[in-house]
Design a protein around this motif. Structure first.
Motif, PDB file in Angstrom:
ATOM      1  N   GLY A  31       0.832  -1.198   0.000  1.00 54.27           N
ATOM      2  CA  GLY A  31       0.000   0.000   0.000  1.00 54.27           C
ATOM      3  C   GLY A  31       0.866   1.247   0.000  1.00 54.27           C
ATOM      4  O   GLY A  31       2.079   1.187   0.209  1.00 54.27           O
ATOM      5  N   ALA A  32       0.237   2.390  -0.235  1.00 58.87           N
ATOM      6  CA  ALA A  32       0.989   3.642  -0.352  1.00 58.87           C
ATOM      7  C   ALA A  32       0.376   4.737   0.512  1.00 58.87           C
ATOM      8  O   ALA A  32      -0.839   4.806   0.680  1.00 58.87           O
ATOM      9  CB  ALA A  32       1.017   4.104  -1.816  1.00 58.87           C
ATOM     10  N   GLY A  33       1.230   5.573   1.064  1.00 61.33           N
ATOM     11  CA  GLY A  33       0.772   6.778   1.758  1.00 61.33           C
ATOM     12  C   GLY A  33       0.285   6.576   3.179  1.00 61.33           C
ATOM     13  O   GLY A  33      -0.182   7.526   3.811  1.00 61.33           O
ATOM     14  N   GLY A  34       0.405   5.366   3.727  1.00 60.71           N
ATOM     15  CA  GLY A  34      -0.125   5.103   5.067  1.00 60.71           C
ATOM     16  C   GLY A  34       0.585   5.893   6.152  1.00 60.71           C
ATOM     17  O   GLY A  34      -0.045   6.479   7.034  1.00 60.71           O
ATOM     18  N   GLY A  35       1.923   5.928   6.083  1.00 60.66           N
ATOM     19  CA  GLY A  35       2.691   6.662   7.089  1.00 60.66           C
ATOM     20  C   GLY A  35       2.381   8.149   7.055  1.00 60.66           C
ATOM     21  O   GLY A  35       2.271   8.802   8.105  1.00 60.66           O
ATOM     22  N   GLN A  36       2.210   8.694   5.849  1.00 62.97           N
ATOM     23  CA  GLN A  36       1.892  10.115   5.709  1.00 62.97           C
ATOM     24  C   GLN A  36       0.517  10.422   6.288  1.00 62.97           C
ATOM     25  O   GLN A  36       0.322  11.438   6.957  1.00 62.97           O
ATOM     26  CB  GLN A  36       1.930  10.517   4.236  1.00 62.97           C
ATOM     27  N   ARG A  37      -0.441   9.512   6.062  1.00 60.91           N
ATOM     28  CA  ARG A  37      -1.802   9.727   6.566  1.00 60.91           C
ATOM     29  C   ARG A  37      -1.837   9.712   8.088  1.00 60.91           C
ATOM     30  O   ARG A  37      -2.478  10.576   8.708  1.00 60.91           O
ATOM     31  CB  ARG A  37      -2.757   8.653   6.021  1.00 60.91           C
ATOM     32  N   ILE A  38      -1.163   8.741   8.689  1.00 58.81           N
ATOM     33  CA  ILE A  38      -1.214   8.659  10.153  1.00 58.81           C
ATOM     34  C   ILE A  38      -0.484   9.842  10.776  1.00 58.81           C
ATOM     35  O   ILE A  38      -0.904  10.363  11.812  1.00 58.81           O
ATOM     36  CB  ILE A  38      -0.638   7.309  10.637  1.00 58.81           C
ATOM     37  N   ALA A  39       0.587  10.297  10.136  1.00 58.46           N
ATOM     38  CA  ALA A  39       1.302  11.466  10.640  1.00 58.46           C
ATOM     39  C   ALA A  39       0.404  12.699  10.581  1.00 58.46           C
ATOM     40  O   ALA A  39       0.355  13.505  11.514  1.00 58.46           O
ATOM     41  CB  ALA A  39       2.582  11.691   9.842  1.00 58.46           C
ATOM     42  N   ARG A  40      -0.335  12.821   9.492  1.00 56.68           N
ATOM     43  CA  ARG A  40      -1.242  13.973   9.335  1.00 56.68           C
ATOM     44  C   ARG A  40      -2.380  13.895  10.335  1.00 56.68           C
ATOM     45  O   ARG A  40      -2.740  14.901  10.964  1.00 56.68           O
ATOM     46  CB  ARG A  40      -1.791  13.997   7.898  1.00 56.68           C
ATOM     47  N   ASP A  41      -2.953  12.720  10.497  1.00 55.98           N
ATOM     48  CA  ASP A  41      -4.104  12.567  11.392  1.00 55.98           C
ATOM     49  C   ASP A  41      -3.747  12.891  12.842  1.00 55.98           C
ATOM     50  O   ASP A  41      -4.598  13.346  13.613  1.00 55.98           O
ATOM     51  CB  ASP A  41      -4.663  11.138  11.320  1.00 55.98           C
ATOM     52  N   TYR A  42      -2.493  12.635  13.231  1.00 59.55           N
ATOM     53  CA  TYR A  42      -2.093  12.844  14.620  1.00 59.55           C
ATOM     54  C   TYR A  42      -1.148  14.033  14.787  1.00 59.55           C
ATOM     55  O   TYR A  42      -0.460  14.148  15.792  1.00 59.55           O
ATOM     56  CB  TYR A  42      -1.462  11.558  15.183  1.00 59.55           C
ATOM     57  N   ASP A  43      -1.152  14.900  13.781  1.00 63.76           N
ATOM     58  CA  ASP A  43      -0.404  16.160  13.862  1.00 63.76           C
ATOM     59  C   ASP A  43       1.060  15.923  14.223  1.00 63.76           C
ATOM     60  O   ASP A  43       1.629  16.590  15.080  1.00 63.76           O
ATOM     61  CB  ASP A  43      -1.055  17.102  14.891  1.00 63.76           C
ATOM     62  N   THR A  44       1.661  14.947  13.557  1.00 62.75           N
ATOM     63  CA  THR A  44       3.088  14.706  13.728  1.00 62.75           C
ATOM     64  C   THR A  44       3.719  14.649  12.345  1.00 62.75           C
ATOM     65  O   THR A  44       3.130  15.098  11.367  1.00 62.75           O
ATOM     66  CB  THR A  44       3.342  13.426  14.559  1.00 62.75           C
ATOM     67  N   GLU A  45       4.924  14.117  12.227  1.00 62.77           N
ATOM     68  CA  GLU A  45       5.675  14.180  10.975  1.00 62.77           C
ATOM     69  C   GLU A  45       6.095  12.796  10.528  1.00 62.77           C
ATOM     70  O   GLU A  45       6.450  11.942  11.344  1.00 62.77           O
ATOM     71  CB  GLU A  45       6.917  15.060  11.178  1.00 62.77           C
TER      72      GLU A  45
END
Length: 279
Positions: free
Chosen positions: A202-216
């Protein structure tokens, strides 16, 4: 000269960073070893504490010879093992490597507390703690016994891994440990024969979770045979191939982590002090 003790009670340690994951098998220990070496390559004094009491792996990943024991200091202290320029401590250095840890939660927590309080670290800028997967007793013991400066959550792009990573982030939020960022392993696979790159998990999972939890999203590592083989052989990628593309990703993660920790420390130091005086 030893660094002063923090409120954590860890003399000789400046910053404590937990490397965690919501589930096993996502490359948390490999990330810990390589990130420690990357921080060292950036000029930092670094230690690794293997807090995965039930499944310690840092001894093997860092290439510590079988049978190595920490040097005792007095009656109740010990010196961490030196390897690759790092200081390292693990429960695996105190027991037979084939002995399973058939312990209930309080026993495992007690063992971790002994490792924390009895290891004499020397002038560390960063102590990386390789956490066991999940959100159990060990995590609570760590948050209660020492002042952790931040956590890095390791995941893969798979939905089930992301679900567990979210639980890990929520746990750190509940115990007031800031999540400094996310590292996504197995992000892509590059075919060794043709060079084709594919997002097999899959793609973009790490970016999504970082965005959802206001981290990087601190970095994304590819799925390669070399990372696994080098960790298994006791010479992690950053030590085995310091100029490789993968090592440079770890170095970039280390730089981002250092900047975030320093920014956080500066923010704390800049809190205005209010003095009450009598007229």
């Amino acid at each position: 000269m030893q660094a002063p003790a923090k409120a954590s009670g860890l003399p000789g340690v400046k910053y404590v960073i937990a490397i965690a994951s919501g589930k096993g098998g996502v490359g948390k220990s490999t990330t810990t070893a390589n990130l420690a070496l990357a921080l060292m390559a950036e000029g930092q004094n670094v230690g690794v504490l293997d807090a995965d009491i039930y499944g310690p792996s840092q001894g093997m990943m860092l290439g510590i010879p079988s049978g190595t024991r920490p040097q005792p200091i007095g009656e109740n202290a010990m010196k961490p093992v030196s390897i690759h320029g790092l200081q390292a401590m693990s429960i695996s250095l105190l027991i037979d490597e084939n002995t399973p840890m058939v312990w209930r939660g309080p026993m495992a927590s007690g063992a971790l507390q002994q490792l924390i309080t009895q290891t004499q670290w020397e002038n560390l800028d960063y102590l990386l703690i390789d956490m066991p997967p999940g959100t159990g007793d060990i995590q609570l013991t760590l948050s209660q016994k020492i002042a952790v400066d931040g956590a890095v959550v390791v995941t893969t792009p798979q939905d089930i891994a992301l679900l567990d990573a979210k639980k890990g982030i929520e746990m750190f939020n509940k115990v007031n440990i800031p999540v400094l960022g996310v590292v996504e392993n197995m992000s892509t696979h590059i075919c060794s024969a043709c060079g084709h790159e594919e997002h097999v998990f899959g793609a973009g999972g790490g970016q999504r979770i970082a965005r959802d939890y206001d981290t990087e999203l601190l970095g994304s590592l590819p799925l390669t045979m070399e990372i696994c083989q080098q960790a298994d052989s006791g010479t992690p990628t950053v030590a085995a191939e310091p100029e490789s593309a993968v090592s440079l990703i770890y170095r970039d993660v280390a730089k981002k982590l250092m900047a975030k920790v320093q920014s956080q420390a500066d923010g704390v130091s800049k809190i205005p002090q209010i003095n009450i005086v009598e007229d």
